[in-house]
Design an enzyme around this catalytic site. Structure first.
Site, mmCIF file in Angstrom:
data_model
loop_
_atom_site.group_PDB
_atom_site.id
_atom_site.type_symbol
_atom_site.label_atom_id
_atom_site.label_comp_id
_atom_site.label_asym_id
_atom_site.label_seq_id
_atom_site.Cartn_x
_atom_site.Cartn_y
_atom_site.Cartn_z
ATOM 1 N N PRO A 2 -3.283 -1.033 1.510
ATOM 2 C CA PRO A 2 -2.215 -0.098 1.884
ATOM 3 C C PRO A 2 -1.247 0.162 0.744
ATOM 4 O O PRO A 2 -0.975 -0.710 -0.087
ATOM 5 C CB PRO A 2 -1.516 -0.823 3.038
ATOM 6 C CG PRO A 2 -2.527 -1.775 3.566
ATOM 7 C CD PRO A 2 -3.346 -2.195 2.393
ATOM 8 N N GLU A 3 -0.738 1.375 0.701
ATOM 9 C CA GLU A 3 0.280 1.732 -0.279
ATOM 10 C C GLU A 3 1.650 1.258 0.221
ATOM 11 O O GLU A 3 1.820 0.900 1.391
ATOM 12 C CB GLU A 3 0.294 3.246 -0.475
ATOM 13 C CG GLU A 3 -1.073 3.860 -0.676
ATOM 14 C CD GLU A 3 -1.557 3.832 -2.124
ATOM 15 O OE1 GLU A 3 -0.733 3.951 -3.034
ATOM 16 O OE2 GLU A 3 -2.775 3.703 -2.325
ATOM 17 N N LYS A 51 4.396 -4.569 -1.338
ATOM 18 C CA LYS A 51 3.346 -4.593 -0.324
ATOM 19 C C LYS A 51 3.372 -5.882 0.503
ATOM 20 O O LYS A 51 2.414 -6.203 1.192
ATOM 21 C CB LYS A 51 1.985 -4.425 -0.987
ATOM 22 C CG LYS A 51 1.840 -3.092 -1.731
ATOM 23 C CD LYS A 51 0.452 -2.950 -2.301
ATOM 24 C CE LYS A 51 0.306 -1.643 -3.054
ATOM 25 N NZ LYS A 51 -1.058 -1.446 -3.567
ATOM 26 N N ASN A 165 -3.997 2.607 -4.918
ATOM 27 C CA ASN A 165 -4.977 3.423 -5.612
ATOM 28 C C ASN A 165 -4.814 4.920 -5.364
ATOM 29 O O ASN A 165 -5.117 5.743 -6.229
ATOM 30 C CB ASN A 165 -6.392 2.992 -5.205
ATOM 31 C CG ASN A 165 -7.395 3.273 -6.297
ATOM 32 O OD1 ASN A 165 -7.090 3.175 -7.477
ATOM 33 N ND2 ASN A 165 -8.606 3.646 -5.921
ATOM 34 N N ARG A 259 -10.547 -0.585 -9.253
ATOM 35 C CA ARG A 259 -10.567 0.376 -8.146
ATOM 36 C C ARG A 259 -11.240 1.660 -8.633
ATOM 37 O O ARG A 259 -11.197 1.984 -9.822
ATOM 38 C CB ARG A 259 -9.147 0.717 -7.684
ATOM 39 C CG ARG A 259 -8.229 -0.477 -7.591
ATOM 40 C CD ARG A 259 -8.246 -1.099 -6.215
ATOM 41 N NE ARG A 259 -7.319 -2.239 -6.192
ATOM 42 C CZ ARG A 259 -6.012 -2.123 -5.976
ATOM 43 N NH1 ARG A 259 -5.494 -0.942 -5.759
ATOM 44 N NH2 ARG A 259 -5.242 -3.182 -5.967
#
Length: 275
Positions: A2-3, A51, A165, A259
């Site tokens: 998750p961002e 995060k 990402n 990524r």
């Protein structure tokens, strides 16, 4: 993974469900803390840090969690069926008379002293959605290693906390740089503009269920982006670039760049992915 805007939104939902209420149920399903009992204690707040989730609890305790790739926190009303995965994937249950928060597949879950929070989040850079946001410090950290590829530097939470990402790909596109361009080769004015755009985008998306980066305000220039498109390049391989019309490409993870990357080879300056 998750961002930062997703974590911010989830943390504030947890805060609304748990803060200022006494825990009537507590179950930490990790071996190290399986015997810990938080019932009878009041949840003071649930705060995001990059995060990370920090649930601060009466008595100087903090329940620290991180979702990484597959974790989630779900909130349920009394009698509501839990839907987040099979029971064996539950790692934490925190309940009060009105809500139950259930943590599924949490790869990081630990109970620490609130005074020791710096041991788990002290390494993070300025939080894009936090009270400590400092664009100048973010620029200093982002550019501290001039030879480092831009994509890697943006993903490093020690530089600025909250970019994942999706934002990495979108910010590189907006900066007209490939993810493999060394940070030191960016024009002098770009790093500050880049971190300011990151802050603006996460702020704009923290309340949205569907993330959007395709805004004129974010780019500072008009792009030929269809109204239904929410993102410029992420997840859009083989589709036309909204700036130049050439096909967007995808690169698989290689080396330290762990990524996938999306970019336009025509209008983003810099080296392609390494062979």
């Amino acid at each position: 993974m998750p961002e930062g805007d997703t974590v911010w939104h989830s943390a504030h939902r947890l805060h609304a469900a748990l803060a200022a209420r006494v825990l009537t149920r507590s179950d930490l399903r990790v071996p190290r803390f399986a015997t810990a009992d938080l019932t009878g204690r009041t949840v003071l707040e649930v705060a995001p840090r990059g995060k990370h989730f920090l649930a601060r609890i009466e008595g100087g305790l903090t329940l620290h969690s991180h979702l990484r790739m597959e974790g989630s926190w779900r909130i349920f009303a009394p009698g509501q069926r839990w839907t987040g995965g099979p029971d064996h994937q539950i790692r934490a249950i925190l309940g009060n008379s009105e809500h139950t928060a259930v943590g599924y597949r949490l790869p990081v879950l630990e109970l620490i002293r609130t005074a020791d929070e710096s041991s788990v989040v002290g390494h993070l850079g300025p939080d894009l959605l936090g009270p400590d946001w400092d664009p100048q410090e973010a620029v200093r950290r982002l550019t501290s290693d001039p030879s480092r590829p831009l994509g890697e530097a943006l993903l490093d939470q020690r530089n600025l906390a909250g970019i994942g990402n999706v934002y990495k790909a979108e910010l590189c596109f907006l900066a007209r740089a490939t993810p493999w361009l060394p940070v030191g080769e960016l024009p002098d004015e770009v790093p500050l503009r880049l971190v300011s755009t990151a802050h603006r985008l996460l702020e704009a998306n923290k309340h949205r269920p569907d993330r959007r980066t395709t805004t004129a305000r974010a780019t500072g220039a008009a792009l030929n982006t269809p109204g239904q498109e929410r993102l410029y390049v992420y997840g859009r391989e083989r589709r036309p670039c909204p700036r130049c019309g050439n096909r967007i490409r995808r690169a698989e993870p290689q080396g330290q760049q762990d990524r996938v990357s999306y970019w336009c080879p025509s209008c983003q300056t810099g080296p392609p992915p390494p062979d």
